[in-house]
Motif scaffolding. Sequence first.
Motif, PDB file in Angstrom:
ATOM      1  N   PRO A   1       1.019  -1.164  -0.059  1.00  0.00           N
ATOM      2  CA  PRO A   1       0.092  -0.101   0.093  1.00  0.00           C
ATOM      3  C   PRO A   1       0.953   1.238   0.115  1.00  0.00           C
ATOM      4  CG  PRO A   1      -0.028  -1.114   2.080  1.00  0.00           C
ATOM      5  CD  PRO A   1       0.766  -2.021   1.184  1.00  0.00           C
TER       6      PRO A   1
ATOM      7  N   SER B   1      -4.913   0.614  -1.206  1.00  0.00           N
ATOM      8  CA  SER B   1      -4.879  -0.680  -1.031  1.00  0.00           C
ATOM      9  C   SER B   1      -3.836  -1.323  -1.600  1.00  0.00           C
ATOM     10  CB  SER B   1      -6.300  -1.342  -1.118  1.00  0.00           C
ATOM     11  OG  SER B   1      -6.423  -1.269  -2.533  1.00  0.00           O
ATOM     12  N   SER B   2      -3.587  -2.748  -0.960  1.00  0.00           N
ATOM     13  CA  SER B   2      -2.413  -3.607  -1.645  1.00  0.00           C
ATOM     14  C   SER B   2      -2.883  -4.275  -2.717  1.00  0.00           C
ATOM     15  CB  SER B   2      -1.456  -4.121  -0.695  1.00  0.00           C
ATOM     16  OG  SER B   2      -2.465  -5.110   0.194  1.00  0.00           O
TER      17      SER B   2
END
Length: 98
Positions: free
Chosen positions: A63, A76-77
């Motif tokens: 992220p 977000s990752s």
Amino acid sequence: MEKTRAYDIIIKPILTEKSYMMMQENKYTFKVAKDANKLEIREAIELLFNVKVVDVKTMNYKPKPKRLGRSEGYRSSWKKAIIKLADGYVIRELQGNM
């Protein structure tokens, strides 16, 4: 593997300038589920697009911190997979504008 599970693994294709260049080498780029492994990704691509996959390479993206004024947060990752197809196979749905 059933189709509904395959749709959960393959989230969307990544269509950038670089990915279009890689399509000429028979490599396709997809955003995939973070918990999917290479075997699951291979099975999902073969089921959804009716092609033969030779190689799967995956990358995990961490992220990134983002700020808008005083509020801070993180993107977000996500996970990216590069799929190499066998000779003679193409995914026509992604090569619409080429």
